[in-house]
Design a protein around this motif. Structure first.
Motif: not given
Length: 355
Positions: A63-67, A191-196
């Motif tokens: 996920x974005x947090x992992x990155x 609306x696109x934040x959840x994608x990461x």
């Protein structure tokens, strides 16, 4: 979770913000060439979405947090995510209160506001407790149920259009850049934040996401130009819910559509429940993973919902929220533009690990 379900949720989350604040704020930010302001907003989202998805594509299953954790470390990630947590918290409060006011004004006039708000937040709590996967799978059913009412309420207003209200069609001064209401509209990007936040090996391609965003762009244009072509700029700028007022001008003889605004409010309220639930899940996930790992996620969710409910009871009226809307636009710009850029940079410069 299939890609179709994820993209459907992507569209519905955008629509939730569009029907909550978008028409009113765009009409307030400019008096001519409204499509120019809308196009500028979506052009920025197209670019940011490309960066976001490109970053995630380099790290399948993360996920974005992992990155960010891999590049910035735990404390760096906390500092990066903290403004986004503030944005989500304020956005939840605003969405809940605005929707409660709309429901009470149209559907439940005699019901006390605390009871309406409690019912709304209870539904959101249950959905967030079930998790994002359940909400993504439910998005298909919701789109089948809701989209006909939304499209019908928009298209049926054509009979009251006055084409002359579309002029002037070009904004020669682009003054909307100096208006705070224009930057409030960036909330639709959330609306696109959840994608990461979905650690999936099957990432959404930018081509598919851009098609979905194109659909949202058309609906955003419709949400602004329907009340404009019905009332004109001078009248529409005074409405708090322009789309709702436009649907109220239609007089149909069919029994089931005798009061069209009620169908519109039910549809927009369901979209609001969906977006609040997703934002609640996102807030709980970030808080649990980065700040409160020893506390159960369900307890964090219960605490957040309780705090939001109590704070909402202290708000005197809708006008008092304008200050918070403008304040939240700063955190919103960081979350929907700055955070994807940081994720992109973090994906390019991973932190070197010493064995």
């Amino acid at each position: 979770m299939s890609k179709t379900q994820i993209l459907t949720l992507f569209i519905l989350l955008h629509l939730a913000s569009i029907f909550a604040v978008f028409p009113e704020r765009i009409i307030s930010s400019t008096s001519e060439g409204h499509w120019v302001a809308i196009t500028m907003l979506f052009a920025v989202e197209f670019m940011v979405l490309w960066l976001y998805l490109k970053s995630l594509k380099r790290f399948p299953g993360k996920s974005a947090v992992d990155i960010c954790l891999g590049s910035l470390g735990s404390w760096g990630t906390r500092l990066v995510v903290l403004p986004m947590i503030v944005f989500i918290s304020i956005e939840l409060l605003l969405l809940m209160y605005f929707q409660e006011v709309e429901i009470k004004a149209v559907l439940l006039q005699r019901t006390p506001a605390p009871a309406t708000l409690l019912l709304f937040i209870s539904l959101c709590f249950y959905a967030a407790w079930k998790g994002l996967a359940v909400m993504i799978r439910a998005s298909i059913a919701l789109s089948i149920l809701l989209m006909p009412f939304i499209l019908f309420s928009m298209l049926i207003s054509i009979q009251n259009f006055r084409v002359s209200y579309i002029f002037p069609i070009w904004d020669t001064h682009w003054t909307f850049f100096t208006q705070p209401d224009f930057y409030v509209c960036t909330v639709i990007f959330a609306g696109f934040l959840f994608l990461g936040m979905i650690p999936s090996h099957q990432r959404i391609r930018f081509g598919h996401a851009s098609v979905a965003l194109g659909i949202v762009f058309v609906l955003a244009l419709g949400s602004v130009y329907v009340p404009l072509l019905v009332f004109g700029q001078e009248t529409a700028v005074n409405f708090q819910y322009p789309m709702l007022m436009a649907s109220d001008t239609i007089d149909l003889q069919w029994v089931v559509f005798d009061w069209l605004p009620s169908f519109y409010v039910v549809a927009s309220s369901t979209l609001a429940v969906l977006k609040v639930s997703v934002l609640l899940w996102l807030l709980v996930m970030l808080a649990h993973r980065l700040f409160l790992p020893k506390i159960g996620a369900v307890w964090i969710l219960a605490g957040i919902c309780t705090a939001l409910y109590l704070i909402s009871l202290l708000i005197p009226d809708v006008k008092a929220l304008d200050t918070y809307l403008y304040l939240n636009s700063f955190f919103c710009l960081y979350s929907v533009v700055g955070f994807p850029v940081i994720v992109f940079l973090a994906s390019r410069w991973p932190r070197k690990r010493v064995r």
